[in-house]
Design a protein around this motif. Structure first.
Motif, mmCIF file in Angstrom:
data_model
loop_
_atom_site.group_PDB
_atom_site.id
_atom_site.type_symbol
_atom_site.label_atom_id
_atom_site.label_comp_id
_atom_site.label_asym_id
_atom_site.label_seq_id
_atom_site.Cartn_x
_atom_site.Cartn_y
_atom_site.Cartn_z
ATOM 1 N N VAL A 163 0.862 -1.188 0.000
ATOM 2 C CA VAL A 163 0.000 0.000 0.000
ATOM 3 C C VAL A 163 0.897 1.237 0.000
ATOM 4 C CG1 VAL A 163 -1.815 1.254 1.203
ATOM 5 C CG2 VAL A 163 -1.780 -1.259 1.267
ATOM 6 N N PRO A 164 0.948 1.999 -1.092
ATOM 7 C CA PRO A 164 1.908 3.111 -1.179
ATOM 8 C C PRO A 164 1.809 4.101 -0.035
ATOM 9 C CG PRO A 164 0.943 2.680 -3.331
ATOM 10 C CD PRO A 164 0.181 1.847 -2.346
ATOM 11 N N GLU A 165 0.587 4.458 0.374
ATOM 12 C CA GLU A 165 0.433 5.441 1.436
ATOM 13 C C GLU A 165 1.037 4.948 2.746
ATOM 14 O OE1 GLU A 165 -2.801 5.981 -1.598
ATOM 15 O OE2 GLU A 165 -1.948 4.275 -0.508
ATOM 16 N N LEU A 166 0.856 3.665 3.042
ATOM 17 C CA LEU A 166 1.435 3.109 4.255
ATOM 18 C C LEU A 166 2.951 3.011 4.153
ATOM 19 C CD1 LEU A 166 -1.036 0.262 5.276
ATOM 20 C CD2 LEU A 166 -0.783 2.522 6.294
ATOM 21 N N GLY A 167 3.425 2.606 2.983
ATOM 22 C CA GLY A 167 4.869 2.512 2.794
ATOM 23 C C GLY A 167 5.563 3.847 3.001
ATOM 24 N N TYR B 118 15.848 5.108 12.870
ATOM 25 C CA TYR B 118 16.164 3.702 12.590
ATOM 26 C C TYR B 118 16.886 3.634 11.248
ATOM 27 C CZ TYR B 118 13.037 2.939 16.484
ATOM 28 O OH TYR B 118 12.458 2.977 17.730
ATOM 29 N N ARG B 119 18.208 3.554 11.282
ATOM 30 C CA ARG B 119 19.036 3.760 10.082
ATOM 31 C C ARG B 119 19.398 2.479 9.342
ATOM 32 N NH1 ARG B 119 17.316 8.683 9.903
ATOM 33 N NH2 ARG B 119 18.163 10.096 11.496
ATOM 34 N N ASN B 120 19.202 1.330 9.949
ATOM 35 C CA ASN B 120 19.595 0.082 9.298
ATOM 36 C C ASN B 120 18.420 -0.587 8.584
ATOM 37 O OD1 ASN B 120 18.316 -0.488 11.748
ATOM 38 N ND2 ASN B 120 19.528 -2.319 12.133
ATOM 39 N N VAL B 121 17.472 0.230 8.133
ATOM 40 C CA VAL B 121 16.249 -0.251 7.486
ATOM 41 C C VAL B 121 16.191 0.251 6.049
ATOM 42 C CG1 VAL B 121 13.723 -0.202 7.514
ATOM 43 C CG2 VAL B 121 14.991 -0.305 9.673
ATOM 44 N N SER B 122 15.891 -0.662 5.117
ATOM 45 C CA SER B 122 15.622 -0.303 3.723
ATOM 46 C C SER B 122 14.166 -0.608 3.429
ATOM 47 C CB SER B 122 16.522 -1.097 2.766
ATOM 48 O OG SER B 122 17.882 -0.814 3.003
ATOM 49 N N THR B 123 13.438 0.363 2.884
ATOM 50 C CA THR B 123 12.012 0.197 2.619
ATOM 51 C C THR B 123 11.747 0.115 1.118
ATOM 52 O OG1 THR B 123 11.604 2.575 2.595
ATOM 53 C CG2 THR B 123 11.425 1.459 4.722
ATOM 54 N N LYS B 124 10.641 -0.540 0.785
ATOM 55 C CA LYS B 124 10.261 -0.702 -0.613
ATOM 56 C C LYS B 124 8.752 -0.794 -0.702
ATOM 57 C CE LYS B 124 10.866 -4.027 -4.443
ATOM 58 N NZ LYS B 124 11.531 -5.297 -4.838
ATOM 59 N N ILE B 125 8.186 -0.172 -1.721
ATOM 60 C CA ILE B 125 6.765 -0.317 -2.017
ATOM 61 C C ILE B 125 6.625 -1.323 -3.154
ATOM 62 C CG2 ILE B 125 4.692 0.853 -2.859
ATOM 63 C CD1 ILE B 125 5.784 3.391 -1.468
ATOM 64 N N GLY B 126 5.930 -2.420 -2.899
ATOM 65 C CA GLY B 126 5.819 -3.454 -3.919
ATOM 66 C C GLY B 126 5.111 -4.682 -3.379
ATOM 67 N N ASP B 127 5.165 -5.749 -4.157
ATOM 68 C CA ASP B 127 4.491 -7.008 -3.863
ATOM 69 C C ASP B 127 5.401 -7.875 -3.002
ATOM 70 O OD1 ASP B 127 3.100 -9.371 -3.797
ATOM 71 O OD2 ASP B 127 2.887 -9.577 -5.964
ATOM 72 N N GLY B 128 5.093 -7.960 -1.718
ATOM 73 C CA GLY B 128 5.935 -8.729 -0.817
ATOM 74 C C GLY B 128 5.937 -10.219 -1.082
ATOM 75 N N TYR B 129 4.917 -10.728 -1.779
ATOM 76 C CA TYR B 129 4.879 -12.154 -2.121
ATOM 77 C C TYR B 129 6.147 -12.556 -2.854
ATOM 78 C CZ TYR B 129 3.068 -16.601 -3.976
ATOM 79 O OH TYR B 129 2.888 -17.925 -4.282
ATOM 80 N N PHE C 173 -5.036 -12.249 11.001
ATOM 81 C CA PHE C 173 -4.337 -11.167 10.308
ATOM 82 C C PHE C 173 -5.157 -10.725 9.110
ATOM 83 C CE2 PHE C 173 -0.783 -12.740 12.698
ATOM 84 C CZ PHE C 173 0.186 -11.739 12.696
ATOM 85 N N VAL C 174 -4.865 -9.531 8.618
ATOM 86 C CA VAL C 174 -5.447 -9.127 7.341
ATOM 87 C C VAL C 174 -4.843 -9.991 6.232
ATOM 88 C CG1 VAL C 174 -5.854 -6.754 8.102
ATOM 89 C CG2 VAL C 174 -3.677 -7.328 7.014
ATOM 90 N N PRO C 175 -5.566 -10.204 5.135
ATOM 91 C CA PRO C 175 -5.034 -11.020 4.035
ATOM 92 C C PRO C 175 -3.816 -10.360 3.394
ATOM 93 C CG PRO C 175 -7.405 -10.732 3.829
ATOM 94 C CD PRO C 175 -6.949 -9.769 4.881
ATOM 95 N N LEU C 176 -2.917 -11.191 2.873
ATOM 96 C CA LEU C 176 -1.784 -10.688 2.110
ATOM 97 C C LEU C 176 -2.275 -10.198 0.756
ATOM 98 C CD1 LEU C 176 1.350 -10.368 1.959
ATOM 99 C CD2 LEU C 176 1.372 -12.580 0.790
ATOM 100 N N ILE C 177 -2.058 -8.928 0.474
ATOM 101 C CA ILE C 177 -2.474 -8.324 -0.791
ATOM 102 C C ILE C 177 -1.385 -8.552 -1.831
ATOM 103 C CG2 ILE C 177 -3.153 -6.183 -1.957
ATOM 104 C CD1 ILE C 177 -3.938 -5.110 0.803
ATOM 105 N N ARG C 178 -1.805 -8.906 -3.054
ATOM 106 C CA ARG C 178 -0.853 -9.102 -4.152
ATOM 107 C C ARG C 178 -1.183 -8.152 -5.283
ATOM 108 N NH1 ARG C 178 0.411 -14.980 -5.998
ATOM 109 N NH2 ARG C 178 2.010 -13.707 -7.008
ATOM 110 N N GLU C 179 -0.159 -7.839 -6.070
ATOM 111 C CA GLU C 179 -0.383 -6.989 -7.239
ATOM 112 C C GLU C 179 -1.151 -7.764 -8.292
ATOM 113 O OE1 GLU C 179 3.536 -5.794 -8.429
ATOM 114 O OE2 GLU C 179 3.565 -4.086 -7.049
#
Length: 229
Positions: A129-133, A145-156, A223-229
């Motif tokens: 979800v882009p807004e959440l990302g 928190y500097r040792n974190v890399s973030t990405k917006i995309g399909d986690g599957y 949990f909420v369902p895993l969303i896929r692209e």
């Protein structure tokens, strides 16, 4: 420095007291059985991380008064921040070391990510979800928190260019274990994932040196369902 948060005054003291009480409640629930398997209490380093990370910074302002209650909270876009008990349990099951590289599928608002950041060497996290990302990235950067890399995309699909990972945590429920995630898990690595539809089971997957896997059902979850692209 991972986990660096600048806070001052009575608000900081109250937040610390709330977090300490939250962690004590988690351990009480685990010790009483709590529907879990194989985890009777949090390890000291997991307790310390959950006592350190300010959960109230990762929830919308209208829910901050409930930030340290043992309950999930809405974060918008049909998603939630997980119950602290579940965050602690899933983190404990990963058995993280400070040198580990971790993949998180489902960044949400970034709270679980921050816990991982304190405990591991590198954290790679994906949110569909882009807004959440974008919100999570802003939260994590603001809090240091500097040792974190973030990405917006399909986690599957995981994050193949940074594989293999010592540990993978999935914070939304697919109906099966995604094969790309198994492939990206290091031998002797651990994955914690909720599996199922309406009824779900928190599952620990361990990958062995020969590439085979063993799964252990830990607890019933929702949990909420895993969303896929």
């Amino acid at each position: 420095m991972a986990g660096a948060v600048l806070v001052t005054g009575s608000t900081a003291q109250q937040g610390a007291a709330d977090r300490q009480r939250m962690v004590e409640e988690i351990d009480e629930m685990l010790a009483s059985g709590g529907g879990t398997r194989g985890v009777a209490r949090l390890a000291p380093h997991v307790r310390a991380a959950m006592t350190e990370v300010p959960r109230h910074e990762f929830v919308p302002p209208e829910y901050r008064s409930a930030a340290y209650s043992n309950s999930p909270l809405p974060i918008g876009h049909g998603q939630t921040i997980s119950q602290p008990l579940i965050v602690g349990l899933m983190t404990e099951l990963l058995q993280l070391a400070k040198t580990d590289k971790v993949l998180e599928v489902g960044t949400g608002s970034g709270y679980q990510t921050a816990i991982l950041s304190v405990l591991a060497g590198e954290v790679y996290t994906i949110e569909i979800v882009p807004e959440l990302g974008k919100m999570a990235r802003a939260n994590l950067e603001r809090l240091g928190y500097r040792n974190v890399s973030t990405k917006i995309g399909d986690g599957y699909q995981g994050w193949a260019e940074h594989a293999p990972f010592n540990a993978i945590i999935v914070t939304a429920a697919p109906d099966h274990v995604p094969l790309p995630l198994i492939a990206q898990l290091r031998s002797d690595g651990r994955m914690v994932i909720p599996l199922g539809g309406f009824y779900q089971e928190l599952t620990l997957l361990e990958k062995h040196a020969d590439g085979t896997t063993t799964t252990t059902i830990i607890a019933p979850v929702r949990f909420v369902p895993l969303i896929r692209e």
